[in-house]
Design a protein around this motif. Sequence first.
Motif, PDB file in Angstrom:
ATOM      1  N   ASP A  28       0.857  -1.189   0.000  1.00 50.64           N
ATOM      2  CA  ASP A  28       0.000   0.000   0.000  1.00 50.64           C
ATOM      3  C   ASP A  28       0.886   1.229   0.000  1.00 50.64           C
ATOM      4  O   ASP A  28       1.842   1.309   0.756  1.00 50.64           O
ATOM      5  N   GLU A  29       0.555   2.166  -0.842  1.00 51.34           N
ATOM      6  CA  GLU A  29       1.404   3.345  -0.928  1.00 51.34           C
ATOM      7  C   GLU A  29       1.016   4.392   0.101  1.00 51.34           C
ATOM      8  O   GLU A  29      -0.145   4.777   0.204  1.00 51.34           O
ATOM      9  N   VAL A  30       1.981   4.829   0.851  1.00 53.50           N
ATOM     10  CA  VAL A  30       1.773   5.908   1.813  1.00 53.50           C
ATOM     11  C   VAL A  30       2.652   7.063   1.369  1.00 53.50           C
ATOM     12  O   VAL A  30       3.837   6.876   1.115  1.00 53.50           O
ATOM     13  N   ILE A  31       2.067   8.226   1.233  1.00 50.49           N
ATOM     14  CA  ILE A  31       2.862   9.394   0.856  1.00 50.49           C
ATOM     15  C   ILE A  31       2.846  10.354   2.030  1.00 50.49           C
ATOM     16  O   ILE A  31       1.920  11.139   2.186  1.00 50.49           O
ATOM     17  N   PRO A  32       3.863  10.300   2.842  1.00 47.21           N
ATOM     18  CA  PRO A  32       3.797  11.095   4.075  1.00 47.21           C
ATOM     19  C   PRO A  32       3.906  12.596   3.846  1.00 47.21           C
ATOM     20  O   PRO A  32       3.471  13.366   4.696  1.00 47.21           O
ATOM     21  N   ASP A  33       4.494  13.009   2.743  1.00 48.91           N
ATOM     22  CA  ASP A  33       4.796  14.435   2.600  1.00 48.91           C
ATOM     23  C   ASP A  33       3.906  15.153   1.591  1.00 48.91           C
ATOM     24  O   ASP A  33       4.197  16.279   1.209  1.00 48.91           O
ATOM     25  N   VAL A  34       2.846  14.503   1.136  1.00 48.12           N
ATOM     26  CA  VAL A  34       1.979  15.127   0.135  1.00 48.12           C
ATOM     27  C   VAL A  34       0.526  15.004   0.593  1.00 48.12           C
ATOM     28  O   VAL A  34       0.127  13.979   1.142  1.00 48.12           O
ATOM     29  N   ILE A  35      -0.233  16.065   0.357  1.00 46.45           N
ATOM     30  CA  ILE A  35      -1.667  16.013   0.631  1.00 46.45           C
ATOM     31  C   ILE A  35      -2.350  15.258  -0.509  1.00 46.45           C
ATOM     32  O   ILE A  35      -2.174  15.598  -1.673  1.00 46.45           O
ATOM     33  N   THR A  36      -3.080  14.241  -0.163  1.00 41.39           N
ATOM     34  CA  THR A  36      -3.811  13.493  -1.181  1.00 41.39           C
ATOM     35  C   THR A  36      -5.311  13.646  -0.933  1.00 41.39           C
ATOM     36  O   THR A  36      -5.730  14.108   0.123  1.00 41.39           O
ATOM     37  N   GLU A  37      -6.078  13.231  -1.909  1.00 40.85           N
ATOM     38  CA  GLU A  37      -7.531  13.448  -1.860  1.00 40.85           C
ATOM     39  C   GLU A  37      -8.154  12.948  -0.570  1.00 40.85           C
ATOM     40  O   GLU A  37      -8.969  13.626   0.063  1.00 40.85           O
ATOM     41  N   GLU A  38      -7.759  11.752  -0.179  1.00 38.44           N
ATOM     42  CA  GLU A  38      -8.451  11.164   0.979  1.00 38.44           C
ATOM     43  C   GLU A  38      -8.059  11.840   2.291  1.00 38.44           C
ATOM     44  O   GLU A  38      -8.692  11.598   3.313  1.00 38.44           O
ATOM     45  N   ILE A  40      -8.286  15.008   2.727  1.00 36.84           N
ATOM     46  CA  ILE A  40      -9.166  16.164   2.908  1.00 36.84           C
ATOM     47  C   ILE A  40     -10.446  15.699   3.595  1.00 36.84           C
ATOM     48  O   ILE A  40     -11.234  14.959   3.005  1.00 36.84           O
TER      49      ILE A  40
ATOM     50  N   THR B 709       4.525  -0.630  -4.772  1.00 39.58           N
ATOM     51  CA  THR B 709       3.684   0.305  -4.029  1.00 39.58           C
ATOM     52  C   THR B 709       3.239   1.446  -4.923  1.00 39.58           C
ATOM     53  O   THR B 709       2.179   2.022  -4.720  1.00 39.58           O
ATOM     54  N   LYS B 716      -1.254  -3.341  -9.153  1.00 38.91           N
ATOM     55  CA  LYS B 716       0.072  -3.295  -8.557  1.00 38.91           C
ATOM     56  C   LYS B 716       1.048  -4.319  -9.142  1.00 38.91           C
ATOM     57  O   LYS B 716       2.246  -4.132  -9.089  1.00 38.91           O
ATOM     58  N   GLY B 766      -4.624  11.212  -6.341  1.00 39.40           N
ATOM     59  CA  GLY B 766      -4.982  12.614  -6.511  1.00 39.40           C
ATOM     60  C   GLY B 766      -4.208  13.430  -5.495  1.00 39.40           C
ATOM     61  O   GLY B 766      -4.238  13.129  -4.310  1.00 39.40           O
ATOM     62  N   TYR B 768      -2.358  17.236  -3.999  1.00 42.42           N
ATOM     63  CA  TYR B 768      -2.390  18.691  -3.891  1.00 42.42           C
ATOM     64  C   TYR B 768      -0.982  19.184  -3.609  1.00 42.42           C
ATOM     65  O   TYR B 768      -0.233  18.566  -2.863  1.00 42.42           O
TER      66      TYR B 768
END
Lengths: 592, 1147
Positions: A28-38, A40, B709, B716, B766, B768
């Motif tokens: 599962d991809e976690v992007i700690p440093d970016v705001i993503t849609e979910e 909000i 990932t 995937k 998505g 921002y």
Amino acid sequence: MKTIRSSFIRYVAVVSAILVTLQSCELDEVIPDVITEEKIKDEKDVSSLINGAYALLNNPDGFKYNGGLAFLFLAGDDLYAAGGGELETFSNKAFGPNNTHTFWNTFYSTIGNANNLIDRLDKLELSPEFERRAYGEAYFLRAFSYYFLVRLYGGVPLRTSVTTRASDFYLKRSEVDEVYAQIFADFKEAAERLPMRSDLPDSDLGRATKGAAHGFLAQAYLTFGNQLDLAGQVSDAHANYAIAQNYCDSVINSGQYVLLSDYGQLFNLSNETGAYNEVMFGIRFSADPLRRGYGAAGSEFAYRFLGSSSWNVTGNKPNGNGAAHVRPQPWYTDFYYSGDYGTGTPHYGQPDHDYRAQISNYQRGSNGNLNPVTGENFRWMYMYPVVHPEDSRITGAGSSTTSVIGKYIDPAGYDSRNHGNDFFVMRYAEILLIKAEVLNELNGPTQESIDLINELRIRARNADGTPREYPTLVTLSAAPTQASLRRKIFEERGAEFLAEGLRWFDLVRMKSHENPSETMYDYQFGTFLPTLSPNTPSWQSSQQRWNPNTRGGYIPGSVASITYHPKFKLFPIPTSELIINPNFGPQNPGWQ
Amino acid sequence: MRLRTIGCAVPMEARQILLTMKITFLCIFLFCLQSRATTSAQTITITAVDMSLTDILDQVQKQTGFSVLLTSDIEESERSITMKTKNMPLAQFLSKLLKNQQASFSIREQTIFIKPTKKENTPISDAHFQQLIRGRVVDSEGEGMAGVNIRIKNQHESVISDKNGNFQLRANKGSVLTFSYVGYAISEHTVENDLPLTIVMRADETSLDEVVVVGYGTVRKSDLTGSVSSIKLGENNENRVISVPEALQGRVAGVNILNNTGEPGSGMTFNIRGTTSITGSNQPLIVLDGQPIESDLSATNAGMSIDWQSESPPLDPLASLNPADIESIEILKDASATAIYGSRGANGVVLITSKSGKSKDNRDQISYSLRTDFSKLPKKIPMADAYTYMMYRNEAAMNEGRGPVYSDQEIEENVTIYGDLNWQDMVYRTAHSMDHQLTASGLLGKSRYRLSGNFSNNESVLRNAGFKRGSVRLNFDRDISDKLSLSFRSNVSFTHRKYGAQSNTQGTFSSSAVIGAIASTPLRMPYNEDGELEIGFANNPVLVTELLKDHTNSETVISSLDLEYKITKGLTYKIKGAVNQISSLRQLYWPRGTFQGDQYDGSATRATNINSNYLIDHLLTYKRNFDKHRINSVAGYSYQQWFRKGSSVTSTGFPTDLLGYENMGMAELPGITHTTNQNRALQSVLGRVNYSYDGRYLLTLTGRYDGATRLAPGNKWSFFPSVGLGWNVSNESFFKAHFTAINNLKIRASYGVAGSESVGIGATQGRYTIDHVIIGDRIVPGFNYASFSNALLGWETTRSFNLGVDIGILNDRVTLSADIYQKTTNDLLLNLSIPASSTFRSYSTNTGEVSNKGLDVEANVAILGNEKWNWNAFGNISINRNKIVDMGGTDILYGGIYLNGGNSFLNQSLQVAKVGEAISSFWGYRTAGIYQNPLEIASDPNIQNDPNKAALRPGDVRFVDMNGDGQITDADKTIIGKPNPDFSIGFGSSISYDRLTLSFTFLGNFGQQLINLNQWLIGSLTNKGTYSVSMDAYNNRWRGEGTSNKYPRPNLDDLRFGGKFPDYMIEDASFLRLQNVNLGYDFTIPELLKTAKFRTYVSGTNLFTITNYLGYDPNVNALGNQALMSGVDYGTLPQSRTFSMGVILTY
């Protein structure tokens, strides 16, 4: 041996199985440093979306540099660029479809943000009060963006829902009236939901209000009416003028806005909050201590407008001088020091001309802040077209052969491109002039129109408290016809709004007083400017005056002659849009 | 062929088959000797016509029953023997036979001894005589090994073990037998009285001449179906090579390697078989000792991606590896070879094998080497001197109808002051570099180790710039038991880069002293009257080299531990755990006097970056031979996870430049701290079966299933299969019968799919971005809708077909490999431009197709090889054709924008991706010379409708109207060049005579072009600002009808050429370069250190280049880390010319 082997194998098998099982979960991809849609979820997050929808407007491609400065300041007849890279291209009318993507992109990205905000609001459950205002801001910003787009580029693609992977990316350009219909609808939706100026705390200054929406509706109905008028659809035009008048009245009667008593205080940075009693909507800038130059949240008007010989007026290192990349045309400066506006030979610090010209044109030319008697590296400058009174003449002074704009001064800026000066998109003063104009268009010259214009002149005559003779008040006899009053209004707008980004819009919007099928743009560039000499003013120090033969000219920059072409009444659709979007439709006339 | 023994030794030659049969018989006979008591009638009857001595002795043996032994040093007569005897007594017969053969005989106990006459006085000892050796060769499982080559050392004969591993031969006591077999370590045995022998052969995975390292294992070269190039680096550290890939330049066909700039340790363009990706990476996957390591160029670029003003060209992360630690490099080029790396294989894979512990004579070996280099700028660009510059400015002003800029008096004064000034002399130096290597390796019981340390200090030819590296490596292998072994590899290195404005990325002089040194006015001095650096002269090139501080410290750890367990015969399990981390700290200070420093009263940046990853592999390997079937297979599971954490802060407003970046708390305006944190992981199941039938027919099936990932849920996982086929034609009997000169002929074909990993982290979600807005009086962040969620995004996949042939002639004295390939990259990962009216400017998608076709040929020739001489030569040629077939409906994508500010304003892309053209084709205007007179302008159809026609004058450039509308507009931009060569070659040779060695390498690219963007400043003849002019442009400028058709008249245009980039600034960058030469001599230090070896050498790098290119260096690629900005030279530091000398001491 056998047992050892089998137990080893078993061990390996178990360990491998554990590792495989554990690791499988980690795709599962976690992007700690970016705001993503979910991410909000609540009002706090949506507030950031609202901020984001405003956030592009103070960017370099927005009103800070490549957009606002280039499009709004340099396409008209009042200012020109000397240096400043891309700015010269606009000034010299050397721009083409390759240069016009900046503003386009800014507005479409803002529209995208607004659509996205609406989509999020549709999907999230938030408090009705919060949602109401948030929707209002989304509609406002969408309308605001389309309103700039339709005026700059003509009919443009209308995108009114959030863009997703499934969206059609290739919309065709809509007709101008379709775009205006959307603008009117959105501004009206916004006006219903936005707070009044008086309900907007200072800490929210910069966000949209009901009054701003009404103001833009007035201006947009006038502008659309002008277009219909020029196209010969007079009755439709009048209907629009009437609506414009209604919205002017809404603003005037709301009591939310006033004319500041001192025009100069509008542009006094330390009074910027106070200026918003008159300013109905502005693009806010602030000297940004954390980011530098191009990327800062500060504006660069001070650096672009002020003179290189004027020290301690900008944040430019080390002397706080400007670059004077953008300067007023000599004829324009002269115009507002003469006729209704002055004696023709303005004197430094003297009330022999319109206070607004004194504020608009920086007059204190000096390259240093030391005492002129003892200081080194200090030199007074004569700033065109001002001269010093005989009793205070300074020997050995230099000269700045064009005036420089004085509306944006911020010595506390952090660097050349990082100042606190806002860009005022709409002031209450304009509502008065819009009303004067629609009344004139509907009914011809009336005292009501004249009075509205004179409200501004009276303020100017009060200056900073010391009354002045100039500008003279307008009378019905001075503007007896609809065309002549329209011309007066055009001139008055020039005096009131110098270097506030309205000139080009006025030029392409307003009918010429000479030929009702032409615009003021056609008149100014086609008829008037070619009569001027292309001279640069020169200072005659022996006679302590500006050489009369070099005054009032039109400096064509580095282009050999004044370029008049009707195509300049619209900016070209950016190449980046046209070549990628096969459905777009034709380029604007003359730009193919 | 000289026959030495009569008896059991079996010569290999077919013509000896009959003899072999006889000899077999004789052997049996000899064994029975002791039991035979009878003496036959010892007479000989023979009729010999032109018979050889051995044949006759054979007869003797037959007739007498005596065995015949020859001493090993007997010389066979050149002459054949003709004689006839009947019942002649043995002794008499032998006397007669040997009379003319310089040999004598003796008979003892039914054995005839024959020895040379000349050694008659030497007592004959048993050692001189050969005895029968019998034995068996087995593998580590105790299984007999067929086909093992057994040779008596220093002799030519050999025998081959039979299918059970048995062998026999004759040899002297004390002589050494060597046993060799493909894929196994060569084993030696000294003949004693320990018959019969049992020789255990141990598989040797690093025996590279016979086994090839491929992904997750090794394959016999003869069984290989893929296209793999192997390079042994061996002990070669004698040329100045800072980063491992540099050592490969010119050595491998199909591989384009170049230093992006001449900066020591600079980023490398490393492309295998062309560029496949337009917006993604084209770097190959780098695997060190089975561990895919961080090789992304950005890994060392702390802060760069998050702080726009700190851009500088990236370093090569591989520069942290010490090239002297590298044993060999294999380059996997086709899908049969790369598919085992699945989603990371499309750009090729580079397998690097580090040196393992070795021992000679069971003792530790220690070596120390020192190399010292002297480097200098290979050439200077002739620029205008003060006088010429003033003439040029005056002429430009006069061409614009203005008066001269400089009066005669000013010219005279300035020439006196500035006459000799040349900025190039002031910023460049002769750089002095050192490289120390200390290595120890040896055996510790069942362990082998190799420990090495390296310190190298590489100065740049640009003053105050350079690259230092210190590294330590330990490679340790231990056989814990017969079944279990471990292998540990660990490398720790520290590097320090002093960047110092060596190349340009921003278009400002302050970021490149290189551009400053050519384009700065010759009418300024770097120092003021007090001898201090002139701060008021902004971007003064000397100030930039002296005061600008841009230092990066990196620490790299690459470490792995393998544990291997032999489960059963042929089946092995291996677990690998590995870690890799690159930590970088970059500190940058712009002092006053540079553009940035002046703007912000000093500006300091501190940025950190930590790239780390860990890896776990589980591998099962199965290797067995069944009769004619040979299976070599591997299956595995792999998991790798990457982390990247970075931060960057730029603070401004320093009261003084004295402390530079060292005290950032002093800043008046502490900047914002940008941070990044990116994680990704890849989970994989992989497998490969390599099957060989009878050594003739080969099949390789490979597959990898990668889960990432980075891809969206539901998408995937992706699968990357390949198939390879091979036919060893030379192992066919019909071939052997007819083509004896060709000892090896193999035909290979492969087809498969590999991926490219350039899907961005988070690209499927998505997202921002943060932008700032002023609300009230606060600057607050807001979220900007930056991309929509994109669940369909996947890898780009490259399907490649490869057809290859390997030829070996005359026992591999000449070897030749040729491959043709076609690579088709589909589902191209494109930042597809969409109209801005869609909200976004572009989005990532999989669409389109890029094709790469080409031919790689490599050849090696052993020209001469004997005791004294050894002469080898190699050569290779590569041809690649790169073409964009489709971009999903988009016709053109633009590369980055150049020079978006200042007097050199260009503000447009010069490289494009256009359907039908190569990636990064050059984009601009075609020109057709210079307008010579007004008539040419008036009558030129190119501009018949052009509104700017009136402004044109003779001496202006004639642009070509490509679309025929009679105007020069943007629509006339077209392809005006390409960065890719038509073909590349590399060749070289190494010659050794006795102890003297000489080697050299040439490399060349032909048909490539380069955007010489320096010309935009110094070759445009536009004197807006104060840029200098190159002498080439000045001397060849237009100054009247017929004077020039290339460079225009000098002018003062605001915008050079009206912003139109002319094709004459695209230059042919074909070149042939002598890349290196090395001359060495080996000494033995007598007496004290008998076992010590001492070598000394001199070498040269980049000694000369044949080219027509006007810039410094035709072989640069300033922005090589971006495919769509390939082929530009703009203020780019050239490769230096280096002379080195060194010593190597080995004990």
